[in-house]
Design an enzyme around this catalytic site. Structure first.
Site, PDB file in Angstrom:
ATOM      1  CE  LYS A  49      -4.588   1.391   2.709  1.00 31.19           C
ATOM      2  NZ  LYS A  49      -5.615   0.887   3.415  1.00 31.19           N
ATOM      3  CD  GLU A  55     -18.141  -2.540   9.293  1.00 34.65           C
ATOM      4  OE1 GLU A  55     -19.059  -3.464   8.819  1.00 34.65           O
ATOM      5  OE2 GLU A  55     -17.324  -2.080   8.787  1.00 34.65           O
ATOM      6  NE  ARG A  87     -21.987  -4.456   4.872  1.00 33.74           N
ATOM      7  CZ  ARG A  87     -20.362  -4.640   4.599  1.00 33.74           C
ATOM      8  NH1 ARG A  87     -19.952  -5.598   4.583  1.00 33.74           N
ATOM      9  NH2 ARG A  87     -20.373  -3.768   3.007  1.00 33.74           N
TER      10      ARG A  87
HETATM   11  C1  LIG Z   1     -18.747  -1.922   5.567  1.00 35.38           C
HETATM   12  C2  LIG Z   1     -17.229  -1.378   5.544  1.00 35.38           C
HETATM   13  N1  LIG Z   1     -16.873  -1.090   7.127  1.00 35.38           N
HETATM   14  C3  LIG Z   1     -15.691  -0.014   6.950  1.00 35.38           C
HETATM   15  C4  LIG Z   1     -15.181   0.625   6.237  1.00 35.38           C
HETATM   16  C5  LIG Z   1     -13.890   1.330   6.092  1.00 35.38           C
HETATM   17  N2  LIG Z   1     -12.701   1.279   4.942  1.00 35.38           N
HETATM   18  C6  LIG Z   1     -12.510   1.793   4.091  1.00 35.38           C
HETATM   19  S1  LIG Z   1     -11.022   0.986   3.785  1.00 35.38           S
HETATM   20  C7  LIG Z   1     -11.094  -0.113   4.887  1.00 35.38           C
HETATM   21  C8  LIG Z   1      -9.317  -0.227   4.532  1.00 35.38           C
HETATM   22  C9  LIG Z   1      -9.891  -2.029   3.874  1.00 35.38           C
HETATM   23  O1  LIG Z   1      -8.336  -2.373   3.125  1.00 35.38           O
HETATM   24  P1  LIG Z   1      -8.426  -3.361   2.232  1.00 35.38           P
HETATM   25  O2  LIG Z   1      -9.656  -4.666   1.696  1.00 35.38           O
HETATM   26  O3  LIG Z   1      -6.786  -4.329   2.445  1.00 35.38           O
HETATM   27  O4  LIG Z   1      -7.601  -2.706   1.109  1.00 35.38           O
HETATM   28  P2  LIG Z   1      -6.937  -1.824   0.995  1.00 35.38           P
HETATM   29  O5  LIG Z   1      -6.892  -0.268   1.890  1.00 35.38           O
HETATM   30  O6  LIG Z   1      -5.513  -2.468   2.138  1.00 35.38           O
HETATM   31  O7  LIG Z   1      -6.520  -1.489  -0.390  1.00 35.38           O
HETATM   32  C10 LIG Z   1     -12.059   0.387   5.540  1.00 35.38           C
HETATM   33  C11 LIG Z   1     -12.221  -0.631   6.618  1.00 35.38           C
HETATM   34  C12 LIG Z   1     -16.041   0.434   4.892  1.00 35.38           C
HETATM   35  N3  LIG Z   1     -15.321   1.813   3.813  1.00 35.38           N
HETATM   36  N4  LIG Z   1     -16.918  -0.559   4.810  1.00 35.38           N
END
Ligand SMILES: Cc1ncc(C[n+]2csc(CCOP(=O)(O)OP(=O)(O)O)c2C)c(N)n1
Ligand SMILES: CC(=O)[C@@H](O)[C@H](O)COP(=O)(O)O
Ligand SMILES: [Mg+2]
Length: 641
Positions: free
Chosen positions: A289, A375, A403
């Site tokens: 990342k 969640e 969620r």
């Molecule tokens: C249901 C939900 N909970 C929390 C979030 C907040 N959120 C946005 S991106 C993220 C992390 C995602 O991690 P990953 O899938 O590994 O993607 P990366 O940022 O590492 O590319 C979170 C927790 C969300 N978008 N949707």
């Protein structure tokens, strides 16, 4: 060697089909240009940076090998979609990213045929991709034609139950489906959970995975250099009991881990998969990342989200403010309460920084739980904590709590368990737009028997509500507060415990009463200033509670004024609806009370500044002023009657 500057390859890309003109070496060059373009674009607008930098090569490879929009590339969360937007004809609009009337910060069907499915909430991509795959095989009509369905999902998003529900179903159906696991060992914060450790082990055992691919017959998907090694391994492993990866146990072919930044691996594997895949296949890519931009790649959060910044120094251009954010006020108030009560603990669903629980975790590491992007589990886990005698604060954004709604009803409300819901990002949030708006929590909580639902009018009120929730053991209690900074009011040393169901008078006036629930109170008081100049002096009260309502206060306001207006940062069905229900039940309307309820409009409001979004919603000071004058019959058209 000509010293003529070469034309950027990106200038020759107006859509993904233009990638077919490039050699693999040129695609590598294009990836470098795309990375620089992404950094430059986000430095001017702010937005999600790290995730997009982590999928530059993946984006190039996918659009070089597959045929979007006939092939459906579905980005999970889609905060990483900026490179995809640049390659799919939106390069010239990147300067409008996450702004009023501009590009969304996430994929959006109405924005482009290259965005087959909208996102922003995580872990939906595999379900959506499977839907496209089944529609394809059933011959469903799709305006961009039916080809492959490809889900690109991160390791964080993969930790959500919904992702496994989809894998399980896809494995069962056996349809041709491509899932690319973008594993950068990061969520917003470092990932939590056993899956994250499992994926790391898969990576650590990488050579073994190649060997296993040989045994499992997936070797032919590997690039030739790997294939020889894999074939030799076949002999060696034949006698070994080679268990499948978790994904293979769910019915997927598993390929990887691959280096997600190496086009020499990505291109041949994707080309072979495109030619040969017959069922569901998961390709495990290891990425970083923030890749390729030191100020992101080496930051603790890997540059997950940034305001506008200087590309050279990485310095963000955020306006400094002395007013604490609501999030910070919540975290500090919770720590103050937790200092005197060891039963207080806290739960976040992968949002420790966003909810302020990172501060709580530093102080009380054994009493803070990051359950991952989960969640549903987070809510029921909190219910279990409450049933076990703890005083859990479940801190979630309003939009993400959606969620876990069945868990709120079934596991918390029906059992009347004293879970404390700290609902951050209540109301309209700005650049994240409609997908992140905290519009519905009052409507979906205040209708639950036994729930206490509060909204802080300012940061001092928030501190009181944390203190009130901390000692409320009679059942579930929720308090909501918006994204961003407080109103700069004087802060009490300690929060005081509020009397449940009691509001407070703000100013005595006559003719019209305004009953506010939440932080629109600031706009109400601003409106009153201009109304005074017109000889109109409204009474103003802060309801504090949507449930239980302050019956005496409401009936008194109704009795003593010709008009009563409520206002809340929420959709219909919330505070104003409950007040109307009370007034109707008490027959107050029979005596001719003029009642208006100012709520968010019945539409999803696209991203803009919060103020512009509230202008669209008709809930700024001037809208409140117009509503007051209208209900009093003063000659201002009531635009939103
Ligand atoms: C249901 C939900 N909970 C929390 C979030 C907040 N959120 C946005 S991106 C993220 C992390 C995602 O991690 P990953 O899938 O590994 O993607 P990366 O940022 O590492 O590319 C979170 C927790 C969300 N978008 N949707
Ligand atoms: C993509 C995502 O869902 C999160 O990064 C979200 O944008 C965070 O919102 P805040 O900026 O309000 O914390
Ligand atoms: Mg990740």
């Amino acid at each position: 060697m000509s010293d003529k500057p070469t034309t950027p390859l990106l200038d020759r890309v107006h859509g993904p089909s233009d990638l077919s003109q490039f050699s693999d070496a040129e695609l590598e060059r294009l990836a470098g240009e795309l990375r620089a373009e992404t950094i430059s674009a986000v430095s001017k607008t702010g937005g999600h940076l790290g995730a997009g930098l982590g999928v530059i090569e993946l984006t190039v490879a996918l659009h070089a090998v597959f045929d979007a929009p006939r092939d459906k590339i579905i980005w999970d969360v889609s905060h990483q979609c900026y490179p995809h937007k640049i390659l799919t004809g939106r390069r010239d609009r990147m300067s409008t990213l996450r702004q009023k009337d501009g590009l969304s910060g996430f994929t959006k069907r109405s924005e482009s045929p290259y965005d087959p499915f909208g996102a922003a909430h995580s872990s939906t991509s595999i379900s959506a991709a499977l839907g496209f795959a089944v529609a394809r095989d059933l011959g469903g009509a799709c305006d961009t034609g039916h080809g492959d369905a490809i889900a690109v999902i991160g390791d964080g998003a993969m930790s959500a139950g919904m992702a496994f529900e989809a894998l399980n179903n896809a494995g069962h159906l056996g349809k041709r489906l491509i899932v690319i696991l973008n594993d950068n060992e990061m969520s917003i914060a470092p990932p939590t959970g056993a899956l994250s450790s499992y994926l790391s082990r898969l990576y650590a055992e990488a050579p073994f995975q190649d060997l296993k691919a040989a045994v499992k017959g997936a070797a032919s998907f590997l690039p030739p250099p790997f294939r020889e090694g894999a074939k030799r391994a076949k002999e060696m492993l034949k006698g070994m009991a080679v268990g499948g990866t978790l994904f293979e146990e769910l019915g997927f072919s598993y390929l990887g881990p691959l280096d997600g930044h190496d086009l020499h691996q990505l291109l041949p594997v994707l080309r072979t998969v495109r030619q040969r895949a017959t069922g569901p296949i998961l390709i495990h890519c290891i990425t970083r990342k923030g890749k390729g931009y030191d100020h992101a790649e080496h930051a603790a959060d890997k540059g997950h989200a940034r305001g506008k910044f200087d590309v050279v120094t990485g310095e963000q251009k955020k306006a400094k403010s002395n007013t604490p954010s609501y999030t910070k006020v919540f975290a500090e108030a919770l720590m103050q309460q937790a200092a005197d009560d060891s039963r207080i603990c806290a739960v976040t669903a992968a949002m420790p920084d966003g909810t302020g629980l990172d501060l709580f975790a530093e102080r009380y590491p054994s009493r803070c739980f990051d359950v991952g992007i989960a969640e549903q589990h987070g809510v029921t886990f909190s219910a279990g904590l409450a049933a076990g005698g703890m005083r859990p604060f479940c801190a979630m954004y309003s939009t993400f709590l959606q969620r876990g709604y069945d868990q709120v009803v079934h596991d918390v409300a029906i059992q009347r368990l004293p879970v404390r819901f700290a609902i951050d990002r209540a109301g309209l949030v700005g650049a994240d737009g409609a997908t992140h708006a905290g519009s519905f929590d009052v409507a979906y909580l205040a209708n639950l028997p036994g729930f206490v639902v509060m909204a802080a009018a300012d940061e001092a009120e928030l501190k009181h509500m944390v203190a009130t929730a901390a000692v409320h053991d009679e059942g579930p209690i929720a308090f909501r507060y918006p994204r961003g900074e407080g109103r700069g009011v004087e802060m009490p040393e300690r929060g005081e415990v509020l009397e449940i169901g009691k509001g407070r008078m703000i100013r005595e006036g006559k003719g019209v009463a305004i009953l506010s629930f939440g932080t629109r109170l600031g706009e109400v008081l601003t409106a009153c200033e201009t109304l005074e100049a017109r000889g109109v002096s409204p009474t103003v009260a802060d309801a504090r509670f949507a449930k239980p309502l302050d019956r005496d206060l409401i009936l008194r306001l109704a009795r003593d004024h010709e008009a009563l207006i409520t206002i809340e940062e929420g959709a219909v069905g919330g505070f104003g609806s409950h007040v109307a229900q009370l007034l109707a039940d008490e027959g107050v309307f029979d005596s001719g009370l003029k009642y208006r309820s100012m709520v968010l409009p019945d539409t999803f409001i696209d991203q803009a500044s919060p103020e512009d979004m509230y202008a669209v919603a008709g809930m700024n000071a001037k809208d409140i002023e117009a509503r007051v004058l209208s209900v009093l019959g003063v000659d201002v058209m009531d635009k939103r009657a």
